[in-house]
Scaffold this motif. Structure first.
Motif, PDB file in Angstrom:
ATOM      1  N   SER A 278      47.072  37.038  53.444  1.00  0.00           N
ATOM      2  CA  SER A 278      46.033  36.967  54.509  1.00  0.00           C
ATOM      3  C   SER A 278      45.199  38.155  54.314  1.00  0.00           C
TER       4      SER A 278
ATOM      5  N   LEU B  94      41.119  22.343  51.216  1.00  0.00           N
ATOM      6  CA  LEU B  94      42.135  22.562  52.201  1.00  0.00           C
ATOM      7  C   LEU B  94      43.374  23.470  51.628  1.00  0.00           C
ATOM      8  N   CYS B  95      43.810  23.136  50.462  1.00  0.00           N
ATOM      9  CA  CYS B  95      45.069  23.710  49.678  1.00  0.00           C
ATOM     10  C   CYS B  95      44.429  25.558  49.691  1.00  0.00           C
TER      11      CYS B  95
ATOM     12  N   SER C 268      38.846  32.928  54.657  1.00  0.00           N
ATOM     13  CA  SER C 268      39.902  32.106  54.834  1.00  0.00           C
ATOM     14  C   SER C 268      38.909  30.539  54.753  1.00  0.00           C
TER      15      SER C 268
ATOM     16  N   SER D 250      42.260  37.265  51.942  1.00  0.00           N
ATOM     17  CA  SER D 250      42.139  35.446  51.976  1.00  0.00           C
ATOM     18  C   SER D 250      41.083  34.905  51.352  1.00  0.00           C
TER      19      SER D 250
ATOM     20  N   ILE E 209      45.119  26.924  53.250  1.00  0.00           N
ATOM     21  CA  ILE E 209      46.141  26.837  53.825  1.00  0.00           C
ATOM     22  C   ILE E 209      46.965  28.295  53.059  1.00  0.00           C
ATOM     23  N   VAL E 210      46.562  28.351  51.751  1.00  0.00           N
ATOM     24  CA  VAL E 210      47.285  29.554  51.015  1.00  0.00           C
ATOM     25  C   VAL E 210      46.677  30.825  51.682  1.00  0.00           C
TER      26      VAL E 210
ATOM     27  N   VAL F 172      48.523  31.458  55.177  1.00  0.00           N
ATOM     28  CA  VAL F 172      49.868  31.285  55.340  1.00  0.00           C
ATOM     29  C   VAL F 172      50.685  32.648  55.666  1.00  0.00           C
TER      30      VAL F 172
END
Length: 482
Positions: free
Chosen positions: A460, A441-442, A391, A463, A445-446, A449
């Motif tokens: 996730s 950052l996008c 992530s 990730s 977040i994805v 989430v």
């Protein structure tokens, strides 16, 4: 259009030093410093796949409840994906002779590179360095216990930071050995891996023979499906395995320029790394499944921990040799993927106060303090840990590749990149690349989430993949929208 390697001249280096870049670790390599050939890259990663946490991770893959043959092919595909990541993202280093910290600076800007550099060099590398140290210390404990059984009774059950006294002492000894290899740097590591790699394949070849013999052949090995509390579909299992393997390589994948800057040519690192990772992962896929399932079929409890399997063998010489080689592979992997990049990144963050050797020492101390044995409780815990690493670093890798290949089209101006303080105001590499930050950052977040929205949990579980794709695409869209 062909893009040729840029060979930096001494007068350029002198000019950069006059601008304040006096730390040798952040300067581009000259031709006489590019000492790694195809064979060096081939041996660099061949042994790295055969380490204790990787076998524990395969135990987690087998626990997904899919047929072992699918795990086998998924691991091979994952090896191909890793080879692509390492060679593609490594081209900036081999083409311009620059280390990761400067490669990152060319993408995120001089100020903007600090945070992703911190995530890679401090968070991911140091945490994984500690995990590898603990994994190796378990092999050392087995080795010492077999040679000196009384050692296992030291402390009479007393614990230190959650470890028994013998386990703690083994961790300290192995930790110090890793620090010494890290202090030696890349040249010591090259010599170390050249000696180690033949031993690795002798030992794991023997373990494969053992697994086939106790299981009764290939059929039982690939027919045995581990009981899983929650099975996943086969396509999702492929994605989880590929994403988890990429997460294992997430840190070296973004900082691979620290190694490719030493390449005699881009061709050398491309061929060497591709062959190394592909051959290594084909052998690893077969060996890990054969050993783990062979042990499971015979009733040996291991939870994916290859050390538990070794410790239940009848042959003392085999136990000692296998444990010793696992120790050495973990040292090699730890130096290559963790402590060396961590030291370089700490140097880049504070170049006036930290050099490479100080970086090794600081990173090592932090890795000890975080008590890494907490990450090694089971294969499932390892998968969760890898997803967090993915992530963090999957989006960074996506942005780096999008920038180098599609935005600047493989062109980096070293004269502007190594700018003086007086040139900062109008320099394209100064400050923060806001588009890179938004895209990163996008992607982050994805990739996380699914930890908060149950319906999106699968995001996730993969990730690194979704973070990489989202980071790359968002960055391209933002640059096209100008």
């Amino acid at each position: 259009m062909e893009h040729k390697d840029v060979l930096v001249r001494q007068e350029q280096i002198d000019a950069f030093k006059e601008r304040g870049y006096t730390n040798e670790d952040i300067l581009p390599n000259k031709p006489d410093q590019r000492h790694m050939s195809t064979i060096n890259y081939f041996t660099l990663w061949m042994g790295s796949v055969h380490n204790i946490p990787n076998y524990l991770t395969v135990g987690g893959f087998l626990a997904l409840g899919v047929a072992p043959i699918h795990v086998f092919f998924a691991i091979i595909l994952a090896g191909l994906a890793v080879a692509g990541l390492m060679t593609i993202n490594g081209k900036a280093g081999s083409m311009y002779g620059i280390p990761f910290s400067i490669h990152l600076r060319s993408v995120y800007g001089s100020a903007g590179s600090k945070l992703p550099g911190f995530l890679r060099g401090v968070v991911a590398a140091i945490a994984w360095f500690g995990v590898q140290n603990y994994a190796g210390s378990k092999a050392l404990l087995i080795l010492i216990g077999r040679i000196w059984p009384e050692f296992l009774n030291i402390g009479a059950g007393t614990t230190i930071l959650g470890l028994s006294v013998p386990a703690f002492l083994s961790f300290v000894v192995f930790f110090l050995a890793n620090v010494m290899i890290g202090l030696g740097g890349g040249r010591v590591l090259n010599k170390f891996t050249a000696i180690l790699n033949p031993l690795i394949y002798v030992v794991f070849g023997g373990m494969v023979v053992w697994g086939l013999r106790v299981a009764g052949g290939f059929g039982p090995i690939f027919d045995h499906v581990t009981n899983a509390s929650q099975t996943v579909s086969t396509p999702l299992a492929y994605l989880i395995i590929i994403a988890s393997t990429l997460s294992v390589w997430a840190a070296p994948g973004v900082s691979v320029s620290d190694f490719t800057q030493n390449a005699t040519s881009t061709k050398a690192q491309t061929i060497g790394q591709t062959l190394s990772l592909m051959v290594g992962y084909v052998i690893f896929a077969f060996a890990s499944i054969t050993v783990l399932n062979g042990a499971a079929i015979t009733g040996v409890s291991h939870q994916g921990d290859v050390l538990q399997i070794i410790n239940q063998w009848d042959s003392m010489p085999a136990i000692l040799l296998a444990s010793f080689v696992l120790l050495m592979t973990t040292v090699s992997t730890n130096a290559t993927g963790n402590i060396i990049p961590a030291a370089y990144q700490l140097t880049a963050l504070l170049p006036k106060k930290i050099n490479y050797r100080r970086g090794v020492i600081i990173a090592s101390i932090i890795s000890f303090i975080i008590m890494p044995w907490k990450f090694m409780e089971s294969g499932s815990v390892i998968l969760v840990f890898l997803n967090y690493i993915g992530s963090l670093l999957g989006p960074v890798a996506g942005v780096m590749i999008a920038h180098f290949y599609f935005v600047v089209k493989q062109k980096i101006d070293l004269n502007l990149l190594y700018y003086s303080p007086e040139q900062a105001a109008a320099n394209p590499y100064s400050g923060v690349n806001k588009k890179a930050y938004i895209a990163t950052l996008c992607g982050f977040i994805v990739s996380i989430v699914g930890q908060f929205i149950p319906a999106l949990e699968f995001l996730s579980q993969i990730s690194w993949i979704d973070g990489f794709i989202v980071g790359l695409l968002i960055y391209l869209v933002l640059n096209r929208a100008e």
